[in-house]
Design an enzyme around this catalytic site. Structure first.
Site, PDB file in Angstrom:
ATOM      1  N   CYS A  30       0.856  -1.175   0.000  1.00 15.26           N
ATOM      2  CA  CYS A  30       0.000   0.000   0.000  1.00 15.26           C
ATOM      3  C   CYS A  30       0.898   1.234   0.000  1.00 15.26           C
ATOM      4  CB  CYS A  30      -0.900   0.005   1.235  1.00 15.26           C
ATOM      5  SG  CYS A  30       0.024   0.096   2.793  1.00 15.26           S
ATOM      6  N   HIS A  59       5.587  -4.956   8.757  1.00 14.53           N
ATOM      7  CA  HIS A  59       5.513  -6.337   9.221  1.00 14.53           C
ATOM      8  C   HIS A  59       5.677  -7.317   8.058  1.00 14.53           C
ATOM      9  CE1 HIS A  59       3.284  -5.228  13.189  1.00 14.53           C
ATOM     10  NE2 HIS A  59       4.590  -5.136  13.301  1.00 14.53           N
ATOM     11  N   HIS A 142      -0.522  -4.998  19.458  1.00 17.41           N
ATOM     12  CA  HIS A 142      -0.087  -4.553  18.128  1.00 17.41           C
ATOM     13  C   HIS A 142       0.539  -3.163  18.251  1.00 17.41           C
ATOM     14  CE1 HIS A 142      -0.279  -3.271  13.917  1.00 17.41           C
ATOM     15  NE2 HIS A 142      -0.382  -4.553  13.609  1.00 17.41           N
ATOM     16  N   GLU A 144       0.644  -0.616  16.312  1.00 15.04           N
ATOM     17  CA  GLU A 144      -0.204   0.525  15.955  1.00 15.04           C
ATOM     18  C   GLU A 144      -1.126   0.884  17.112  1.00 15.04           C
ATOM     19  OE1 GLU A 144      -3.969   1.662  13.142  1.00 15.04           O
ATOM     20  OE2 GLU A 144      -2.528   0.230  12.299  1.00 15.04           O
ATOM     21  N   THR A 182      -6.126   0.491  11.902  1.00 14.36           N
ATOM     22  CA  THR A 182      -6.374   0.656  10.468  1.00 14.36           C
ATOM     23  C   THR A 182      -6.369  -0.653   9.687  1.00 14.36           C
ATOM     24  OG1 THR A 182      -4.026   1.007   9.955  1.00 14.36           O
ATOM     25  CG2 THR A 182      -5.343   2.958  10.499  1.00 14.36           C
ATOM     26  N   CYS A 212      -8.006   1.455   6.768  1.00 14.57           N
ATOM     27  CA  CYS A 212      -7.363   2.090   5.614  1.00 14.57           C
ATOM     28  C   CYS A 212      -7.916   1.533   4.302  1.00 14.57           C
ATOM     29  CB  CYS A 212      -5.845   1.943   5.712  1.00 14.57           C
ATOM     30  SG  CYS A 212      -5.112   0.573   4.838  1.00 14.57           S
ATOM     31  N   SER A 241      -1.065  -7.977  10.766  1.00  9.97           N
ATOM     32  CA  SER A 241      -2.489  -8.058  11.077  1.00  9.97           C
ATOM     33  C   SER A 241      -3.338  -8.119   9.821  1.00  9.97           C
ATOM     34  CB  SER A 241      -2.894  -6.840  11.922  1.00  9.97           C
ATOM     35  OG  SER A 241      -4.275  -6.863  12.192  1.00  9.97           O
ATOM     36  N   SER A 285       1.961  -5.237   3.223  1.00  6.70           N
ATOM     37  CA  SER A 285       3.387  -5.011   3.456  1.00  6.70           C
ATOM     38  C   SER A 285       4.265  -5.993   2.680  1.00  6.70           C
ATOM     39  CB  SER A 285       3.695  -5.111   4.959  1.00  6.70           C
ATOM     40  OG  SER A 285       3.186  -6.311   5.500  1.00  6.70           O
TER      41      SER A 285
END
Length: 339
Positions: A30, A59, A142, A144, A182, A212, A241, A285
């Site tokens: 992304c 990740h 996590h 984030e 997200t 997202c 995730s 990712s």
């Protein structure tokens, strides 16, 4: 798309049907991940090794191992970085306390937090300032979530599992808002929201969708192809995730089987027994080279026909962090890319 003119002639002798691969699009990197990885690459070019990165920049095992070979040192906390050195903050974001610790230790910092994560951080800050209780839907532990909750730890409560809903305590039921990590499953998030609304009818939603665009798009593509798939292979790492959610979404959407792999070599031959249609996708990712290796692996075993399932065309891009852009502008003769 079809990758081989002979593909339509290839027939699975056991099933009497054509073996084929459905390749999800969009998949892979992304805009936030691309920005973070390029940030580290350009930091290496501009400042030289070693470059320190707090946590994994994204990740993905392949990305982390590749950058490590080039002189990136990944650390868990900023106190592992030599005083005065350069540290890059990962795409998942960090709390204000981490920024403060870095400043105390005189570290030079480049913040590669995904702008969409930064948006959620700003939402936390705003709602905390307006004295709301904030219910953060996300997975405990996590990175984030830790960074987002750290924006206002006295106002944020994490809601991970269904049983967490009953544990929530708020000061004023009319001033409660939910936000989310997200990279969650859209369906799972809304299920948790519905549960929270049963307890707090005045629960407010974020001003815009926190999940997202890339996470939503990849899940939508998997949903579109899963009902036709005997097997879905998701390329991604176990600590990703959004990659793990793709496996769950594939199974919920009708795939007979689904598995997460970092590399093609991890595909179990037993998964392919009796399989005609294989779906392939990758987390946000994951560099596409790893997906191509999976397609090569399948082609060697008879799955030569590859049909792309397109549900969206992504054109989002993000500018590099301003700290890095300034140095690149000041040194225009520096090489610009190794990608």
């Amino acid at each position: 798309m079809t990758t081989s003119p002979e593909a339509t002639d290839l027939v699975d002798q056991d099933a009497g049907r054509t073996k084929r691969v459905l390749l999800a699009k969009p998949r892979g990197y992304c805009a936030g991940v691309d920005r973070a990885v390029v940030t580290v690459e350009k930091a290496l070019e501009t400042y030289g090794a070693p470059i320190y990165v707090r946590k994994e920049i994204v990740h993905n095992r392949h990305v982390v191992e590749t950058l490590s070979e080039r002189g990136v040192i990944f650390v868990d906390e900023t106190d592992e970085v030599p005083e005065g050195a350069l540290v890059v903050f990962s795409a998942h974001g960090v709390s204000p306390a981490v920024h403060e610790e870095a400043a105390r230790r005189n570290l030079r910092t480049i913040d590669a937090t995904c702008p969409l994560v930064t948006k959620v951080h700003k939402e936390v800050h705003r709602f905390a300032r307006e004295d709301y209780d904030i219910l953060l839907i996300g997975h405990e532990g996590h990175e984030e979530v830790e960074g987002t909750a750290g924006e206002a730890p006295d106002r944020v409560q994490l809601v991970d599992k269904p049983e967490d809903v009953d544990k929530v305590e708020v000061r004023d039921p009319s001033k409660v808002v939910w936000l989310s990590q997200t990279t969650l499953s859209v369906d799972e998030t809304m299920e948790r929201v519905d549960q929270l609304k049963e307890r707090f009818p005045d629960l407010q939603a974020p001003p815009s969708d926190d999940i997202c665009y890339a996470t939503s798009n990849r899940q939508h593509a998997v949903k579109a192809m899963a009902p036709e798939c005997d097997l879905v292979i998701v390329v991604g790492s176990q600590n990703s995730s959004n990659s793990k959610r793709l496996v769950e979404v594939a199974l919920q959407a009708g795939a007979s089987d689904a598995h997460l792999v970092d590399f093609a070599s991890q595909i179990d031959e037993a998964w392919l027994d009796g399989v005609t249609t294989v779906g392939v996708t990758s987390g946000a990712s994951v560099p596409d080279v790893l997906v191509m290796q999976v397609l090569d692996h399948l082609a060697e075993r008879g799955w030569n026909q590859v049909d792309e399932v397109t549900t969206a065309n992504e054109k989002v891009t993000f500018a590099l962090p301003r700290e890095l852009r300034k140095d690149l502008d000041d040194n225009p003769d520096k090489p610009r890319s190794v990608r």
